[in-house]
Write an enzyme that holds these catalytic residues in place. Structure first.
Site: not given
Ligand code: RB5
Length: 148
Positions: A11, A67-68, A72, A101, A111, A134-135, A138
């Site tokens: 929400h 999320c807010g 989370g 990444n 929010r 190289r990434h 990793r």
């Protein structure tokens, strides 16, 4: 991307998900919306699950999660094997979590981030490639941590 983008929100992130969803609709980007479909309270771990599992299964390319705070739902997403989720509210992080990444889920806080920035970050995330090289080593080490 031709594989659909997976969308999910609780929400706190519902309105931002809707803004991003309408933008994807308008720009012809395929997506699957895993809810929530209203602003009624719900739990971010529940909302992260289905979208992330669709990414891991290859049914969706990447996930955009809300999320807010974005926190989370990013913690929840990163508990699912195969997910590399990043909680972002700035352009540099949204771009480089793809470049370095190979993140497959972008998490934002409804929010924290307004609709204009949220749409900009979503586009940046969806359109930026992984650099490999190289990434890759990793990222391989990062994914090996899942078994520890
Ligand atoms: C819900 O109130 C809020 O806690 C949730 O959206 C999120 O911000 C949690 O990290």
């Amino acid at each position: 991307m031709t594989t659909p983008v997976a969308l999910a929100a609780d929400h706190g992130g519902f309105e931002l998900k809707e803004a991003v969803r309408l933008h994807l609709e308008e720009t012809g980007v395929p997506y699957r919306d895993f809810g929530s479909y209203t602003s009624e309270p719900c739990d971010y771990p529940d909302m992260a699950q289905a979208a992330c599992r669709a990414v891991v299964a290859g049914e969706c390319g990447r996930a955009l999660l809300f999320c807010g705070t974005g926190v989370g739902i990013s913690m929840s997403a990163n508990k699912i094997r195969g997910i590399r989720a990043c909680c972002c509210s700035d352009a540099f992080s949204a771009e480089y979590t793809r470049r370095h990444n190979d993140a497959n889920a972008l998490c934002m806080g409804g929010r924290v981030v307004g609709p204009g920035l949220g749409i900009y970050l979503a586009d940046l995330f969806l359109n930026t490639p992984f650099e490999g090289g190289r990434h890759q080593r990793r990222v391989d080490k990062l994914m090996a941590l899942e078994g520890t």
